[in-house]
Design an enzyme around this catalytic site. Structure first.
Site, PDB file in Angstrom:
ATOM      1  CE  LYS A  64      77.934  -2.082  -9.051  1.00 18.02           C
ATOM      2  NZ  LYS A  64      78.020  -0.881  -9.898  1.00 18.02           N
ATOM      3  CB  VAL A  65      71.214   0.660  -2.373  1.00 20.95           C
ATOM      4  CG1 VAL A  65      70.860   1.096  -0.954  1.00 20.95           C
ATOM      5  CG2 VAL A  65      71.014   1.820  -3.344  1.00 20.95           C
ATOM      6  CG  ASP A  67      73.848   1.014   5.127  1.00 16.21           C
ATOM      7  OD1 ASP A  67      73.658   0.517   6.261  1.00 16.21           O
ATOM      8  OD2 ASP A  67      74.689   1.908   4.902  1.00 16.21           O
ATOM      9  CB  ILE A  68      70.613  -1.326   8.113  1.00  8.47           C
ATOM     10  CG1 ILE A  68      70.532   0.201   8.277  1.00  8.47           C
ATOM     11  CG2 ILE A  68      71.895  -1.884   8.723  1.00  8.47           C
ATOM     12  CD1 ILE A  68      70.370   0.644   9.708  1.00  8.47           C
ATOM     13  CB  SER A 119      80.782  -7.437 -15.365  1.00  4.32           C
ATOM     14  OG  SER A 119      81.077  -6.094 -15.032  1.00  4.32           O
ATOM     15  N   GLY A 178      85.442  -7.050 -21.941  1.00  3.31           N
ATOM     16  CA  GLY A 178      85.517  -8.241 -22.778  1.00  3.31           C
ATOM     17  C   GLY A 178      84.203  -8.854 -23.191  1.00  3.31           C
ATOM     18  N   GLY A 179      83.090  -8.358 -22.663  1.00  2.48           N
ATOM     19  CA  GLY A 179      81.790  -8.899 -23.049  1.00  2.48           C
ATOM     20  C   GLY A 179      81.430  -8.527 -24.478  1.00  2.48           C
ATOM     21  CB  ALA A 181      77.046  -5.928 -28.036  1.00  2.00           C
ATOM     22  NE  ARG A 195      85.901   0.763 -18.150  1.00  2.83           N
ATOM     23  CZ  ARG A 195      86.547  -0.225 -17.534  1.00  2.83           C
ATOM     24  NH1 ARG A 195      87.830  -0.094 -17.220  1.00  2.83           N
ATOM     25  NH2 ARG A 195      85.909  -1.338 -17.233  1.00  2.83           N
TER      26      ARG A 195
END
Length: 216
Positions: A64-65, A67-68, A119, A178-179, A181, A195
């Protein structure tokens, strides 16, 4: 990016021993894993190289990059050098920061996934108001891979409409969050599951159950 059985395993376990033990059990069912900070902070980027080499599997690094641009590019460069096939990048930091990761991906002949909306419930506070703008920005700069939430299918559908049918969407939140598939795959190309598999007493059975639910 093609994904076997349309399932990406989120390998968010705390050490390489547990990662390898789990992969030994489930690798026949998968050809793509997502590795995030828990494993890499514990074991280093060598964990990416080790898992990719041992199982001949595609690795998406979920960093989840955000930054600058100069820092983003350094992060992407070392991640691709470690063997990652793709990296997940936040869009809220703006076009220049995203483009720096895209430049790195092109240099190494790799890919980026642009994160539009997460999510978890808290994503509705600050990410949801701008997530469609992030998706539109991605289209403008030529990104073809996206991340969108399985926990809010109405939002995922809107993201699909913006990025188009030829873009590749992966979707977290299936299982514990809770999603569903099968429902998610109406709008996404692959689901991310963690998980529900790695915390199961029988990870193979858990994975097979998800595959069966998709194929019904």
């Amino acid at each position: 990016m093609e994904v076997k059985n349309k399932i990406i395993l989120a390998l968010d376990v705390p050490n390489i021993h547990e990662a390898l033990e789990l992969m030994d059990k489930v690798s026949d069912y998968l050809d793509t894993v997502k590795i995030g900070y828990p494993l890499v902070l514990a074991e280093g980027l060598e964990s990416v190289s080790k898992i990719k080499k041992k199982y001949d599997i595609k690795v998406i690094c979920d960093f989840k990059v955000a930054d600058i641009p100069a820092t983003n590019q350094k992060i992407a460069d070392v991640t691709f050098q470690a063997g990652a096939d793709a990296i997940i990048v936040h869009g809220f930091v703006g076009r220049d920061s995203v483009e720096s990761c895209l430049e790195s991906a092109r240099k190494f002949d790799k890919e980026i996934f642009l994160l539009t909306e997460m999510s978890h419930p808290g994503a509705t506070n600050f990410m949801q108001p701008i997530s469609m703008n992030i998706a539109s920005m991605g289209v403008e700069i030529g990104i073809t891979n996206y991340v969108g939430p399985s926990t809010r299918l109405d939002r995922l559908k809107m993201i699909r409409e913006i990025v188009g049918k030829d873009s590749f969407i992966i979707s977290p939140g299936v299982g514990v969050q809770g999603g569903n598939a099968r429902d998610t795959l109406q709008f996404a190309d692959a689901i991310i599951v963690g998980r529900s598999i790695y915390l199961s007493d029988d990870p193979v059975n858990a994975l097979e159950s998800i595959i069966d639910s998709i194929e019904l």
